[in-house]
Scaffold this motif. Structure first.
Motif, PDB file in Angstrom:
ATOM      1  N   ASN A 108      34.727  53.679  39.153  1.00 48.81           N
ATOM      2  CA  ASN A 108      35.302  52.459  39.726  1.00 48.81           C
ATOM      3  C   ASN A 108      36.674  52.746  40.338  1.00 48.81           C
ATOM      4  O   ASN A 108      37.375  53.684  39.937  1.00 48.81           O
ATOM      5  N   GLU A 134      39.641  55.050  38.565  1.00 49.09           N
ATOM      6  CA  GLU A 134      39.725  54.589  37.172  1.00 49.09           C
ATOM      7  C   GLU A 134      40.289  55.677  36.263  1.00 49.09           C
ATOM      8  O   GLU A 134      41.027  55.375  35.321  1.00 49.09           O
ATOM      9  N   TYR A 175      40.383  50.684  42.216  1.00 50.17           N
ATOM     10  CA  TYR A 175      41.204  49.479  42.140  1.00 50.17           C
ATOM     11  C   TYR A 175      42.250  49.503  43.255  1.00 50.17           C
ATOM     12  O   TYR A 175      42.649  50.561  43.732  1.00 50.17           O
ATOM     13  N   VAL A 200      39.732  44.442  41.817  1.00 53.59           N
ATOM     14  CA  VAL A 200      38.983  45.374  40.979  1.00 53.59           C
ATOM     15  C   VAL A 200      37.717  45.815  41.708  1.00 53.59           C
ATOM     16  O   VAL A 200      37.362  45.293  42.776  1.00 53.59           O
ATOM     17  N   CYS A 204      47.513  45.086  39.624  1.00 51.87           N
ATOM     18  CA  CYS A 204      46.139  45.248  40.090  1.00 51.87           C
ATOM     19  C   CYS A 204      45.726  43.957  40.808  1.00 51.87           C
ATOM     20  O   CYS A 204      45.552  42.919  40.170  1.00 51.87           O
ATOM     21  N   LYS A 216      32.761  50.504  43.895  1.00 51.25           N
ATOM     22  CA  LYS A 216      32.293  50.268  42.529  1.00 51.25           C
ATOM     23  C   LYS A 216      31.321  51.365  42.110  1.00 51.25           C
ATOM     24  O   LYS A 216      30.471  51.799  42.905  1.00 51.25           O
ATOM     25  N   ARG A 247      42.036  41.739  37.235  1.00 52.89           N
ATOM     26  CA  ARG A 247      42.901  41.289  38.321  1.00 52.89           C
ATOM     27  C   ARG A 247      44.187  40.707  37.736  1.00 52.89           C
ATOM     28  O   ARG A 247      44.155  39.987  36.758  1.00 52.89           O
TER      29      ARG A 247
END
Length: 383
Positions: free
Chosen positions: A326, A349, A328, A142, A139, A276, A113
């Motif tokens: 993942n 990601e 973001y 997360v 970012c 996630k 973050r």
């Protein structure tokens, strides 16, 4: 011990010509530069004000691939040291006949973050993923976080997030008399409009007849200063009236519209869960728009369509989905002047290029020759 002797009957090896030596040196330099650019550091420049005033138009940055680990190329058939086109032309610098799976090599840091991150913008379907336009944003959340924005302030998992020092908001500043005094104050507070000659905002009519003012992006400190000035009649926060993600499930021209509209805006957004890796999501009309692009595009599933507010695969409705990587949320520090995740959603990601770490040069596009370089910004660490 014996010595190796050269056979006197062997003809001597021809010496390299100067042309061959230059060619060998050039090939070595290109290979070395390509490897350095891919695996260690790459130089970027800031072309737009979406990260002001943390990063300024004209800042030149080094972006570290070592922090998160470099990603193996998806598009191997590409002219070295190019991105989408050949230098100075509109010709493609690559062929997408071969597309490879990508893997991230080990880095020494995870995406955190508040990191300032360079990534391939995910909504450009006309390019392979590794050749999409590079964006730079912060970012703000997360994988596994729940993001919410309340009155322009970020909350993560119900707690206040970090507020960047250079955070900007866009206002209409109504004044009683647009004049040089006002322009001098705008300049002193670091207010810039890169679309105007000399970078200075131009006076425009206000929302009511007979009023005038300036549309400006500035920090909270500058806004507080202007609110105290006698020539300022009002400071009104501005933001575009547009449909945001996930009400629009697929940015730019898609018919994928959420069956459950949220009507969020740039300052009041969420709560939104950040996907996630390994999570299994139960899909319904209430959340399908959040995951549509993930299932349809980012995770390379076949036969995905959008019908009546739900995700289908090969004609069968999906009621659950397990995430393969993942994701973001990325936002610009110029919060009302940044096209970011609030518009087009999550950054996968495998689209993340690296972490912006250092400003090595900064030039002011509106300054004269003698003041072109912003000396105070040279070799600044990026926070």
């Amino acid at each position: 011990m014996s010595l190796l002797k050269t056979d006197p009957t062997t003809p001597p090896q021809p010496t390299k010509t100067k042309t061959r030596e230059w060619a060998d040196s050039l090939i070595f330099a290109i290979v070395a530069a390509t490897l350095i650019r891919w695996a260690t550091f790459e130089a970027y420049t800031i072309p737009s004000p979406s990260m002001e005033s943390s990063l300024l138009v004209g800042d030149y940055l080094f972006v570290s691939k070592l922090h998160y680990g470099p990603i193996t190329p998806q598009t191997p058939l590409q002219v070295p040291l190019t991105h989408q086109t050949l230098w100075g032309t509109g010709m493609k610098s690559y062929s997408d006949l071969i597309q490879l799976p990508t893997f991230r090599l080990p880095g020494f840091s995870e995406i955190k973050r508040n990191d300032v991150v360079v990534f391939h913008v995910p909504h450009e379907t006309q390019y392979p993923a590794d050749l999409r336009t590079n964006y730079i944003k912060r970012c703000v959340a997360v994988a596994g976080d729940t993001l919410e924005i309340r009155d322009g302030k970020v909350f993560l998992n119900g707690k206040p997030g970090v507020t960047p020092l250079g955070l900007q908001t866009t206002y209409f500043m109504q004044v009683d008399n647009p004049n040089d005094e006002v322009l001098a104050a705008l300049r002193a507070q670091g207010v810039v409009d890169y679309d105007q000659p000399g970078g200075m905002p131009q006076a425009v009519p206000g929302p009511t007849q007979g009023t005038y003012g300036y549309t400006i992006s500035c920090t909270q400190t500058a806004a507080d200063y202007f609110k105290k000035q006698p020539y300022v009649k009002d400071m009104t926060v501005l933001q575009p009236q547009v449909m945001l993600f996930p009400d629009v499930a697929d940015f730019h021209g898609s018919m994928a519209i959420s069956a459950t509209p949220r009507n969020w805006n740039l300052d009041n957004y969420g709560p939104l869960p950040i996907p996630k890796k390994g999570q299994t999501i139960a899909l319904s009309p209430a959340n399908a728009a959040i995951y549509f692009k993930i299932v349809a595009r980012y995770e390379h599933n076949e036969g995905i369509t959008w019908q009546d507010g739900m995700i289908y695969q090969n004609g069968k409705m999906l009621t659950s989905y397990t995430l393969k990587q993942n994701y973001y949320m990325m936002m610009g520090d110029n919060r009302h002047n940044s096209e970011d995740s609030r518009f087009w959603g999550f950054v996968p990601e495998d689209h993340v290029v690296g972490k912006a770490v250092l400003i090595w040069l900064s030039t002011d596009p509106n300054a004269d020759f003698w003041h072109k370089i912003r000396w105070s910004r040279l070799f600044n660490i990026i926070h």
